[in-house]
Scaffold this active site. Sequence first.
Site, PDB file in Angstrom:
ATOM      1  N   CYS A   1      45.908  48.087  36.096  1.00  0.00           N
ATOM      2  CA  CYS A   1      45.017  46.953  36.364  1.00  0.00           C
ATOM      3  C   CYS A   1      43.981  46.867  35.239  1.00  0.00           C
ATOM      4  O   CYS A   1      43.706  47.866  34.568  1.00  0.00           O
ATOM      5  CB  CYS A   1      44.322  47.206  37.704  1.00  0.00           C
ATOM      6  SG  CYS A   1      42.967  46.081  38.072  1.00  0.00           S
TER       7      CYS A   1
ATOM      8  N   THR B   1      40.942  46.893  35.609  1.00  0.00           N
ATOM      9  CA  THR B   1      39.910  47.893  35.934  1.00  0.00           C
ATOM     10  C   THR B   1      40.212  49.222  35.246  1.00  0.00           C
ATOM     11  O   THR B   1      39.312  49.890  34.728  1.00  0.00           O
ATOM     12  CB  THR B   1      39.861  48.106  37.464  1.00  0.00           C
ATOM     13  OG1 THR B   1      39.633  46.850  38.069  1.00  0.00           O
ATOM     14  CG2 THR B   1      38.776  49.078  37.870  1.00  0.00           C
TER      15      THR B   1
ATOM     16  N   HIS C   1      39.259  49.017  31.681  1.00  0.00           N
ATOM     17  CA  HIS C   1      37.802  49.146  31.493  1.00  0.00           C
ATOM     18  C   HIS C   1      37.386  50.618  31.567  1.00  0.00           C
ATOM     19  O   HIS C   1      36.554  51.080  30.793  1.00  0.00           O
ATOM     20  CB  HIS C   1      37.039  48.371  32.578  1.00  0.00           C
ATOM     21  CG  HIS C   1      37.172  46.891  32.469  1.00  0.00           C
ATOM     22  ND1 HIS C   1      36.778  46.191  31.363  1.00  0.00           N
ATOM     23  CD2 HIS C   1      37.666  45.968  33.325  1.00  0.00           C
ATOM     24  CE1 HIS C   1      37.020  44.897  31.539  1.00  0.00           C
ATOM     25  NE2 HIS C   1      37.571  44.742  32.727  1.00  0.00           N
TER      26      HIS C   1
ATOM     27  N   GLU D   1      46.806  50.894  42.058  1.00  0.00           N
ATOM     28  CA  GLU D   1      47.979  50.107  42.450  1.00  0.00           C
ATOM     29  C   GLU D   1      49.168  51.072  42.513  1.00  0.00           C
ATOM     30  O   GLU D   1      49.558  51.628  41.488  1.00  0.00           O
ATOM     31  CB  GLU D   1      48.267  49.028  41.400  1.00  0.00           C
ATOM     32  CG  GLU D   1      47.094  48.102  41.151  1.00  0.00           C
ATOM     33  CD  GLU D   1      47.364  47.111  40.022  1.00  0.00           C
ATOM     34  OE1 GLU D   1      48.460  47.152  39.417  1.00  0.00           O
ATOM     35  OE2 GLU D   1      46.484  46.289  39.742  1.00  0.00           O
TER      36      GLU D   1
ATOM     37  N   CYS E   1      29.859  48.874  59.423  1.00  0.00           N
ATOM     38  CA  CYS E   1      28.915  47.763  59.202  1.00  0.00           C
ATOM     39  C   CYS E   1      29.288  46.589  60.110  1.00  0.00           C
ATOM     40  O   CYS E   1      30.319  46.588  60.781  1.00  0.00           O
ATOM     41  CB  CYS E   1      28.930  47.340  57.734  1.00  0.00           C
ATOM     42  SG  CYS E   1      30.444  46.510  57.226  1.00  0.00           S
TER      43      CYS E   1
ATOM     44  N   CYS F   1      32.813  45.127  59.268  1.00  0.00           N
ATOM     45  CA  CYS F   1      33.900  46.052  59.626  1.00  0.00           C
ATOM     46  C   CYS F   1      34.090  46.070  61.136  1.00  0.00           C
ATOM     47  O   CYS F   1      35.211  45.982  61.638  1.00  0.00           O
ATOM     48  CB  CYS F   1      33.584  47.464  59.133  1.00  0.00           C
ATOM     49  SG  CYS F   1      33.944  47.707  57.396  1.00  0.00           S
TER      50      CYS F   1
ATOM     51  N   CYS G   1      33.214  44.054  53.925  1.00  0.00           N
ATOM     52  CA  CYS G   1      32.375  45.258  54.001  1.00  0.00           C
ATOM     53  C   CYS G   1      31.486  45.362  52.756  1.00  0.00           C
ATOM     54  O   CYS G   1      31.939  45.166  51.634  1.00  0.00           O
ATOM     55  CB  CYS G   1      33.254  46.505  54.097  1.00  0.00           C
ATOM     56  SG  CYS G   1      32.303  48.047  54.084  1.00  0.00           S
TER      57      CYS G   1
ATOM     58  N   LEU H   1      38.138  34.281  41.368  1.00  0.00           N
ATOM     59  CA  LEU H   1      38.493  35.701  41.383  1.00  0.00           C
ATOM     60  C   LEU H   1      38.050  36.384  40.094  1.00  0.00           C
ATOM     61  O   LEU H   1      37.689  37.554  40.076  1.00  0.00           O
ATOM     62  CB  LEU H   1      40.013  35.854  41.542  1.00  0.00           C
ATOM     63  CG  LEU H   1      40.498  37.294  41.589  1.00  0.00           C
ATOM     64  CD1 LEU H   1      40.549  37.796  43.023  1.00  0.00           C
ATOM     65  CD2 LEU H   1      41.857  37.481  40.936  1.00  0.00           C
TER      66      LEU H   1
HETATM   67  P1  NAD Z   1      43.553  39.371  32.568  1.00  0.00           P
HETATM   68  O1  NAD Z   1      42.331  39.720  31.805  1.00  0.00           O
HETATM   69  O2  NAD Z   1      44.845  40.021  32.231  1.00  0.00           O
HETATM   70  O3  NAD Z   1      43.783  37.788  32.499  1.00  0.00           O
HETATM   71  C1  NAD Z   1      42.805  36.858  32.188  1.00  0.00           C
HETATM   72  C2  NAD Z   1      43.473  35.761  31.377  1.00  0.00           C
HETATM   73  O4  NAD Z   1      42.547  34.719  31.159  1.00  0.00           O
HETATM   74  C3  NAD Z   1      43.951  36.243  30.002  1.00  0.00           C
HETATM   75  O5  NAD Z   1      45.350  36.052  29.864  1.00  0.00           O
HETATM   76  C4  NAD Z   1      43.130  35.400  29.040  1.00  0.00           C
HETATM   77  O6  NAD Z   1      43.870  35.045  27.867  1.00  0.00           O
HETATM   78  C5  NAD Z   1      42.832  34.168  29.906  1.00  0.00           C
HETATM   79  N1  NAD Z   1      41.700  33.361  29.408  1.00  0.00           N
HETATM   80  C6  NAD Z   1      40.665  33.719  28.608  1.00  0.00           C
HETATM   81  N2  NAD Z   1      39.889  32.663  28.340  1.00  0.00           N
HETATM   82  C7  NAD Z   1      40.421  31.600  28.975  1.00  0.00           C
HETATM   83  C8  NAD Z   1      40.067  30.224  29.081  1.00  0.00           C
HETATM   84  N3  NAD Z   1      38.992  29.727  28.473  1.00  0.00           N
HETATM   85  N4  NAD Z   1      40.864  29.423  29.828  1.00  0.00           N
HETATM   86  C9  NAD Z   1      41.956  29.891  30.448  1.00  0.00           C
HETATM   87  N5  NAD Z   1      42.337  31.204  30.388  1.00  0.00           N
HETATM   88  C10 NAD Z   1      41.575  32.036  29.663  1.00  0.00           C
HETATM   89  O7  NAD Z   1      43.178  39.611  34.085  1.00  0.00           O
HETATM   90  P2  NAD Z   1      43.998  39.775  35.456  1.00  0.00           P
HETATM   91  O8  NAD Z   1      44.336  41.193  35.662  1.00  0.00           O
HETATM   92  O9  NAD Z   1      45.068  38.745  35.598  1.00  0.00           O
HETATM   93  O10 NAD Z   1      42.792  39.414  36.432  1.00  0.00           O
HETATM   94  C11 NAD Z   1      42.237  38.114  36.417  1.00  0.00           C
HETATM   95  C12 NAD Z   1      40.723  38.151  36.578  1.00  0.00           C
HETATM   96  O11 NAD Z   1      40.409  38.599  37.900  1.00  0.00           O
HETATM   97  C13 NAD Z   1      39.992  39.089  35.646  1.00  0.00           C
HETATM   98  O12 NAD Z   1      38.743  38.501  35.306  1.00  0.00           O
HETATM   99  C14 NAD Z   1      39.757  40.324  36.495  1.00  0.00           C
HETATM  100  O13 NAD Z   1      38.637  41.070  36.077  1.00  0.00           O
HETATM  101  C15 NAD Z   1      39.524  39.713  37.832  1.00  0.00           C
HETATM  102  N6  NAD Z   1      39.843  40.532  39.009  1.00  0.00           N
HETATM  103  C16 NAD Z   1      39.107  40.284  40.115  1.00  0.00           C
HETATM  104  C17 NAD Z   1      39.393  40.954  41.291  1.00  0.00           C
HETATM  105  C18 NAD Z   1      38.609  40.637  42.508  1.00  0.00           C
HETATM  106  O14 NAD Z   1      38.834  41.276  43.539  1.00  0.00           O
HETATM  107  N7  NAD Z   1      37.701  39.657  42.441  1.00  0.00           N
HETATM  108  C19 NAD Z   1      40.431  41.892  41.335  1.00  0.00           C
HETATM  109  C20 NAD Z   1      41.193  42.107  40.186  1.00  0.00           C
HETATM  110  C21 NAD Z   1      40.893  41.407  39.027  1.00  0.00           C
HETATM  111 ZN    ZN Z   2      31.878  48.148  56.314  1.00  0.00          ZN
END
Ligand code: NAD
Ligand code: ZN
Length: 342
Positions: free
Chosen positions: A38, A40, A43, A64, A96, A99, A107, A262
Amino acid sequence: MWALVKAVAGPGLELREVPLPEIGINDVLVRVRKTGICGTDLHIEAWDPWAARTIKPPLVVGHEFVGEIVEVGSNVADFHPADLVSGEGHVVCGRCRHCLAGRRHLCANTIGLGVGRDGAFAEYVAIPMTNVWHHWPGIDEEVAAIFDPFGNAVHTALAFPVLGEDVLVSGAGPIGLMATAVARHAAARYVVVSEPNAFRRELASKMGATKVVDPRSRDLGDVQRELGMVEGFDVALEMSGSQAALRSAIANMAHGGGVAILGIPTEQISLDMNEIVFKMLTLRGIYGREMYETWYKMTVMLQSGLDIRAVITHRFPFREHEAAFAAARSGESGKVIMDWTT
Ligand code: NAD
Ligand code: ZN
């Protein structure tokens, strides 16, 4: 057991032998078969400011996974050795308000597997029984390995009704790609995917996008005209974390539309509130998956013909973790799987 560990504060991960995780009376021990990488994990590997703030080494990373239960705690009656399972990556408090009301995805005390506790990039992982999803027969094992991000895609794609609607997906990373297939499966009319990366635009077409767009060279207004759309997108799925993408989505929404967000931006984003007010838009943040309604829906959609396998582009044995992480980081990839059995 072998595990991929953030051993010290700083960049990198180390494949090392660590003791088997101990299980409590409410836990299960899983022999990990396959895992997905992922963003994450990238990072944490790179040790960016978020990771430096959040991660306390030593930590086994990864969340995952699919695997087989090998041992259950004395309180566990519903799961048994040999069950094929994945884990919900959010360990919630259970106490909480949300939950207690059964809204566990809300949560406020969530701990992330492979973030706040030892994770799944290992031969074995221990999780609470409340985090176990027992796979139904017939689910592809590689797809089972990515149920966690697939769940992000499903939770976001179904945040607003898409039947007969025109949907914009911003960002065709693994999650945007899966959301594209889900929106098509859920009978959206058009699914337009905006993504600057050409490799991923091509994958988006394979996942069922009506049209793929490079946002650097095509205006979404043109795309709407080309498709004969007159009022704008009904639903937008923000899956890029990009300010430009969110602004462009809002500018191209129909009145009354819904924007499910997201993507996690790395900086603050400023928006034109007038556009949100006068178009009467609903913006909704999405974190994780619904326990376990999203998991149920993922399963039944797979059983009724949804095919997300094209999102998996790379497979590596766990000893080649460096190559696996490089593939995931390259952008020339969808989902990258590591096999922990070879
Ligand atoms: P990823 O970084 O692989 O995909 C993001 C995509 O966005 C890339 O392919 C990138 O080229 C594209 N992008 C960049 N600038 C853009 C623009 N201006 N217009 C359109 N597309 C653009 O990420 P992923 O693993 O597919 O996850 C998607 C996003 O969701 C990430 O920001 C991630 O951090 C986040 N995320 C959130 C949760 C949550 O629970 N909220 C969970 C997992 C991931
Ligand atoms: Zn909770």
